[in-house]
Write an enzyme that holds these catalytic residues in place. Structure first.
Site, mmCIF file in Angstrom:
data_model
loop_
_atom_site.group_PDB
_atom_site.id
_atom_site.type_symbol
_atom_site.label_atom_id
_atom_site.label_comp_id
_atom_site.label_asym_id
_atom_site.label_seq_id
_atom_site.Cartn_x
_atom_site.Cartn_y
_atom_site.Cartn_z
ATOM 1 N N ASP A 351 0.854 -1.190 0.000
ATOM 2 C CA ASP A 351 0.000 0.000 0.000
ATOM 3 C C ASP A 351 0.888 1.236 0.000
ATOM 4 O O ASP A 351 2.011 1.178 0.487
ATOM 5 C CB ASP A 351 -0.827 0.037 1.300
ATOM 6 N N ASP A 702 -4.800 -2.845 4.987
ATOM 7 C CA ASP A 702 -5.295 -2.459 6.316
ATOM 8 C C ASP A 702 -6.813 -2.432 6.402
ATOM 9 O O ASP A 702 -7.378 -2.516 7.472
ATOM 10 C CB ASP A 702 -4.729 -1.096 6.738
#
Length: 997
Positions: A351, A702
């Protein structure tokens, strides 16, 4: 309803046959409930305890041991004479091992909480709906909501289903949908159709998704999907469909188990067949069946000897120690086998927000006007240091620090940043860090004010809590915020109306405005230069906009905000604050003050970690929901792309990726290093393509949206600040959310695998020795040299301790300069197989030789002939070949003790040989691994314990040795060191120079 975001409000209401003001009738609700079911995610059916226990016995080696235990138990049941009690020790110990193994396995499976169950925490309990049976809004259980229901949501609510907005009852509606999109900035919603049927969730600005939170505002909408048909429901279905892959190590051990089981079966059958001629020997009372059972027992002993019972325990211990070392580096490992998988990671999909970057917006550039002459102007440009929310940094002009109070424009700019703002800095004493309180963009402005310190506030002596908002407080003491004109999409700005705290003739009320540069600058008629204002000419406007465009599209792709004031605003009573459509009228005739450029900056340590990955042959791919320009800019800053590298066919948006053919998508995954504006489904697809190239993929995430990809990839890595769903679907959690921690964990994984290879080979060579020993005794017709209970002791305890200590071998210095190992590479190949076979044969021959020495040559032994020893089963009083020989001597515990002592001592020497694969003990002495020295001492102490402490000698059927016998043990054992040193010398100098350590 499909593609509700593309339809108008009227079309959606018409589709469900519902009126926004009255809602569904009870008849409609009943029909829709029957058709679509409850608005909840189905509970995942977990495995029962019995199923989990049975699963632990599916391993082939475990089944062989279980069979051996059952057979031993049956044979022990029919045992006669003195050995009745000791015969039960072996099956009992084997069963104990299997039970312990099963308990650990079940505990680990139960411990890995179900990620699918964790999804349920995002389901709201209640929802507010309009239905025809009541005039006003009613609260009902969220699970009773059906498609077509008219739902009301307000700030603080959790969205109960997927909803198409029909009307917004506040100035703006902000929604935190980070759990679904991964982007932390709340999204402003509207009710207009989004015509693109393939829009990603981030772009469906007229939709609310189940499980997301309302950050600000109030609205109404019509439910278009419930339960498993919602976006969060689709994620759940994807997770259910994702099968957990076995790790490379587990696959290796499975293959090893299959090969070993075949070899064991062949040897056991061979030993039994070789001895068919001895079934009728007198010692068996002339009974063929008793003879067959006797050799069957030897075959069972062989099976026990060939299986390294200690291996699962040693591997678990080594991995557990590895997890402790990783935990110290902020990598919390949830699945033990994945520790080793990290070592062969070849691709890291990371990410952007919070992992490669700090997830702390910070202003890094700003400008004000210096001079204006007609259509020409010059700017004062500044850079700001510091990339976190800590109020520490300097303002630089031309690379030199400046005092901001020397510039009137900067004083006014700081005033706007402080007052046109609802956020604050907060010092977290527990974690020792500054955190944001409010929106990330506004917190960046708050932090900028602290760094600028335009009123030269004395900051020394302040505590960190007081320091957090010290400079902002000074500005807020000068002016008071009366009210706020909220942000709206049409004007792309927000403003605050402020009055001076100490009114005077010169000080008057002001409006401070901030917003998107194109929207604000279009409404500016003047421009601030120093303390004066001059008219904004087309030339000046063009110059200002060109700088802003350059900042927004250059190497940094900054997010720019224009700051302006209204020096003579209308009085409060002259404004209509109820209707946000009027706000744009009050924010005209503005004076442009300056512009700030901010970004979520890369973490300082990430660039060096990306470089380390390149050296280690690991490809880093950035996957983000952000736009492509920003993503590529960050990639250039951290070294994923070179500064001038052409990113064609190396960077894709989710839309571009979808438009490719399947074969082109596969090729894209082979070369790409950046995917922007992606959805969860893209992540899973990328992982699948990478796996088709046999890549071992580590995937970070996440949000709830990341869970399927985390579950699908070999190494799912969740953020410490991420959702419970992401954590439970992952193998590893980053406590500090830092990309560099992943690289440190990969390095640790490589070191663990190298050490694991050493102790697996060590244990296997020991087992080869035991098999050779039993095979030789059976083939030569000698009495048993080792019995199963002794073999279990050696395999579990004596060998287990040094094997565990080998897990502490120091890592190679060049461990991150080598490419990732091939996960299909065998544990033991070619030359090494020969080496361990040769050592194993010596171990077996030495063990049998030690027992034979006592019978044939020892001073205190019977000194029988080789013929008598190899035909001992024919020994009886009337056999002339055994004249003068007491047949009971063949059941003496001394030869067994000699054999066991030689086996243990040789294994200790072998442990020293395993310090390094090819390096001599002269170059790498034993004290390089002090744990190994300690474990060898402990193993020998335990051997003395079973020799000299009653009743252990009785259980193990051994007896204490004298000094002469111990000297013979050493003479037989020590040559194994010379033998392995010779084999290492050959490997180093002739066969494998590339593996030089």
């Amino acid at each position: 309803m499909e593609n509700a975001h593309t339809k108008t409000v009227e079309e959606v209401l018409g589709y469900f046959g519902v009126n926004e003001s009255t809602g569904l009738s009870l008849e409609q609700v009943k029909k829709l409930k029957e058709r679509w079911g409850s608005n909840e995610l189905p509970a995942e059916e977990g495995k029962t305890l019995l199923e989990l226990v049975i699963e632990q016995f599916e391993d082939l080696l475990v089944r062989i041991l279980l069979l051996a235990a059952c057979i031993s138990f049956v044979l022990a049941w029919f045992e006669e004479g003195e050995e009745t009690i000791t015969a039960f020790v072996e099956p009992f110990v084997i069963l104990l091992i299997l039970v312990a193994n099963a308990i650990v396995g079940v505990w680990q499976e139960r411990n890995a909480e179900n990620a699918i169950e964790a999804l349920k925490e995002y389901e709201p309990e209640m929802g507010k709906v309009y239905r025809q049976d009541r005039k006003s809004v009613q609260r009902i259980k969220a699970k009773d909501i059906v498609p077509g229901d008219i739902v009301e949501i307000a700030v603080g609510d959790k969205v109960p289903a997927d909803i198409r907005l029909t009307s917004i009852k506040s100035t703006t509606l902000r929604v935190d949908q980070s759990i679904l999109t991964g982007e932390s900035v709340s999204v402003i919603k509207h009710t207009d159709p989004v015509p693109d049927p393939r829009a990603v969730n981030q772009d469906k600005k007229n939709m609310l998704f189940s499980g997301t939170n309302i950050a600000a505002g109030k609205a109404m909408g019509v439910v278009v999907a419930t339960g498993v048909n919602t976006e969060i429901g689709k994620i759940r279905d994807e997770m259910v469909a994702t099968e957990q892959e076995r790790t490379p190590l587990q696959q290796k051990l499975d293959e090893f188990g299959e090969q070993l089981s075949k070899v064991i079966s062949l040897i056991c059958i061979a030993v039994w067949i070789i001895n068919i001629g001895h079934f009728n020997d007198p010692v068996h009372g002339g009974s063929w069946i008793r003879g067959a059972i006797y050799y069957f027992k030897i075959a069972v002993a062989l099976a026990v000897a060939a299986i390294p019972e200690g291996l699962p325990a040693v591997i678990t211990t080594c991995l557990a120690l590895g997890t402790r070392r990783m935990a110290k580096k902020n990598a919390i490992v949830r699945s033990l086998p994945s520790v080793e998988t990290l070592g062969c990671t070849s691709v890291i999909c990371s990410d952007k927000t919070g992992t490669l970057t700090t997830n702390q917006m910070s202003v890094c550039r700003m400008f004000i006007l210096d001079k204006v002459e007609g259509d020409t102007c010059s700017l004062n440009e500044f850079t700001i240091t510091g990339s976190t929310y800590a109020p520490i940094g300097e303002v630089h002009k031309d690379d030199k620090p400046v005092k901001c109070h020397q510039y009137d424009g900067l004083v006014e700019l700081a005033t706007i940043c402080a007052l046109c703002n609802d956020s604050a800095l907060d010092y977290n004493e527990a974690k020792g860090v500054y955190k944001k309180f409010g929106e990330a963009t506004e917190t960046a402005l708050t932090c900028l004010v602290e760094k600028m310190n335009v009123f030269d506030t004395e900051l020394k002596g302040l505590s960190k809590i007081e320091r957090a908002n010290a400079c902002n407080s000074v500005i807020k003491q000068l002016m008071k915020k009366e009210f706020t004109l909220e942000f709206s999409r049409d004007r792309k700005s927000m403003s605050v109306y402020c009055t001076p705290n100490k009114p005077s003739r010169t000080s008057m009320s002001k409006m401070f405005v901030k917003g998107a540069p194109e929207g604000v600058i279009d409404r500016c008629t003047h421009i601030r230069v120093g303390s004066t204002k001059v008219p904004m000419t087309p030339g000046v406007k063009q110059k200002v906009m060109s700088v802003i465009r350059e900042w927004g599209s250059g190497s940094d792709t900054l997010r720019c905000l224009a700051l302006a004031t209204h020096d003579n605003p209308l009085r409060r009573e002259e404004m209509n604050l109820e209707d946000s459509a009027n706000f744009i009228k009050y924010e005209t005739n503005l004076t442009f003050v300056g512009c700030v450029g901010m970004l979520d900056p890369p973490r300082i340590e990430v660039a060096s970690s990306v470089k380390l990955c390149r050296q280690a042959g690991i490809r880093v791919i950035m996957i983000t929901g952000d736009n492509k320009g920003t993503a590529v800019a960050i990639c250039r800053r951290i070294g994923i792309f070179g500064q001038d590298e052409d990113v064609t066919s190396k960077a894709f948006t989710g839309r571009e990726f979808d438009e490719l053919s399947p074969s082109a998508q596969r090729d894209a995954c082979l070369n790409a290093r950046c995917f922007a504006r992606v959805e969860p489904s893209h992540k899973s697809k990328i992982v699948e393509f990478l796996q088709s190239f046999d890549e071992i993929t580590a995937m970070t995430g996440d949000g709830v949206n990341d869970a399927p990809a985390l579950k699908k990839s070999e190494i799912g890595i969740a953020m410490g600040s991420g959702t419970a769903v992401a954590k439970t679907a992952s193998e590893m959690v980053l406590a500090d959310d830092n990309f560099s921690t992943i690289v440190a964990a990969v390095e640790e994984g490589r070191a663990i695998y190298n050490n694991m290879k050493q102790f697996i080979r060590y244990l296997i060579s020991s087992n080869v020795g035991e098999v050779v020993c039993i095979f030789l005794t059976a083939a030569l017709g000698f009495p048993e040299a080792l019995i199963p209970v002794q073999l279990l002791w050696v395999n579990l305890v004596t060998d287990g301790l040094p094997a565990t200590a080998l897990g502490f071998n120091p890592p190679d210095l060049d461990i991150m300069n080598k490419p990732p190992r091939n996960p299909k590479e065998p544990l033991i190949s070619g030359w090494l197989f020969f080496r361990y076979l040769a050592i194993g044969c010596y171990v077996g021959a030495a063990t049998v030789g030690a027992a034979a020495w006592w019978f044939i040559a020892a001073d205190g032994g019977p000194r029988v002939s080789f013929y008598q020893l190899s035909h001992f089963l024919q020994c009886k009083d009337d056999n002339p070949d055994f004249e003068g020989v007491d047949c009971a001597i063949f059941e003496s515990p001394y030869p067994m003790t000699m054999a066991l002592s030689v086996l243990v001592t040789i294994e200790m020497c072998n442990a020293l040989n395993s310090l390094s694969e090819n390096q001599s003990l002269l170059r790498m002495p034993p004290w390089e691994n002090i744990w190994l020295v300690g474990s060898i001492c402990l193993s020998m102490s335990l051997h003395f314990l079973i020799l000299y402490v009653e009743p252990l000698p009785l259980i193990f059927q051994i007896t204490p040795l004298n000094l002469t016998q111990w000297l013979m043990v050493l003479k037989i054992s020590l040559p194994v060191i010379l033998m392995d040193e010779t084999l290492k010398f050959v490997a180093r100098n002739y066969l494998e120079p590339a593996i030089l350590e």
